[in-house]
Design an enzyme around this catalytic site. Structure first.
Site: not given
Ligand code: NAP
Ligand code: GCO
Length: 266
Positions: A146, A159
């Protein structure tokens, strides 16, 4: 160099959480390059939805219900795939979740759940497939990382911790199993228009753009959100012999976000 190095004919590819979104788009790309597609998702409804979507594209996919955090379940699924389809040559660790909660409002249980799915999941599935890859003499693992493998932002502490950890798990799998001709790389997608990011793109009551939507468009040199399909070719490269000398690398497919300091104030 031969263009055939990019082909995946006869290879078995497992893409986790691939009923829709990024996993589905990557699996379709791998199928286009010749791979046999296997995917799992968290419940039967999602697997059925995935099977119908692959069928519509004429891709004969095999779908399994499996939670990537359930070590026993993952081992059973991998044994079944080996028996029913063949040894897994390519693993794409795609399944993931996000919780957008300010860190001080987040419970330890919520934090753990994100780490469990986004980081422990890839660990569990990778260790289930690596022994057969070693026996077969090759293997490709692609971890879906990510922007948050590199950057932080408000509300995504768990996250970011998980995706930063996934970047390092990628490098460690490369370090530990590279000698067995296993390449483990990551793809770091930028902001992709999928259901996961839909809340960040919702129109305001007056019809104007969500402020985060406008922020991402301004922060991306490409000037737009990316499409899941744009991750397929980079995945084919990392799944194929064309990338045999690439190991422990994170390929950011982000329209330039990480290269850009941001728009200057007018
Ligand atoms: P997504 O909603 O995150 O898709 C992930 C899939 O994984 C869903 O089908 C989900 O099921 C499934 N899943 C969740 N928990 C699971 C578990 N424990 N076991 C098995 N499957 C599970 O949508 P996406 O946007 O396509 O994201 C795919 C991956 O790319 C994720 O790892 C995400 O973090 C990453 N990513 C996304 C973006 C983006 O901008 N969209 C950017 C960078 C990275 P449910 O539908 O039930 O949740
Ligand atoms: C967010 C987003 C991101 C993206 C993606 C960026 O809330 O900031 O959901 O984290 O999904 O992972 O690469």
């Amino acid at each position: 160099m031969k263009m055939s190095d990019f082909r995946l004919d006869g290879k078995v590819a497992l893409v986790t959480g691939a009923s829709y979104g990024i996993g589905f788009a990557i699996a379709c790309g791998l199928a286009e390059a010749g791979a046999k597609i296997v995917f799992n998702d968290i419940n039967q409804d999602l697997v059925n939805k995935g099977l119908a979507a692959y069928k519509e594209k004429n891709i004969p996919a095999h779908g399994y219900v499996c939670d990537v955090t359930d070590e026993e379940g993952v081992n059973e699924m991998v044994a079944k795939i080996e028996k029913e389809v063949g040894v897994i040559d390519i693993l794409v660790n795609n399944a993931g979740i996000i919780k957008r909660i300010p860190m001080c409002d987040m419970t330890a249980q919520q934090f753990r759940q994100v780490i469990d799915i986004d980081l422990n999941g890839p660990f569990i599935v990778s260790k289930a497939v690596i022994p057969s890859m070693i026996k077969k003499g090759h293997g490709k693992i692609i971890n879906i990382c990510s922007m948050m493998s590199e950057l932080g932002r408000e509300t995504v502490s768990a996250y970011a911790a998980a995706k930063g950890g996934l970047k390092m798990l990628t490098r460690n799998i490369c370090s530990e199993y590279g000698e067995y001709n296993i390449q483990c790389n990551g793809i770091g997608p930028g902001y992709i228009a999928t259901p996961q990011t839909a809340p960040l793109r919702e129109k305001q009551p007056d019809g104007s753009r969500h402020p985060f939507d406008a922020f991402i468009v301004a922060k991306t040199p490409a000037g737009r959100w990316l499409e899941a399909e744009e991750l397929a070719a980079p995945a084919v490269f990392l799944a194929s012999d064309a990338s045999n000398a690439v190991n422990g690398h994170i390929l950011y497919v982000d329209g330039g976000i990480l290269a850009y300091i941001g728009r200057q104030p007018k």
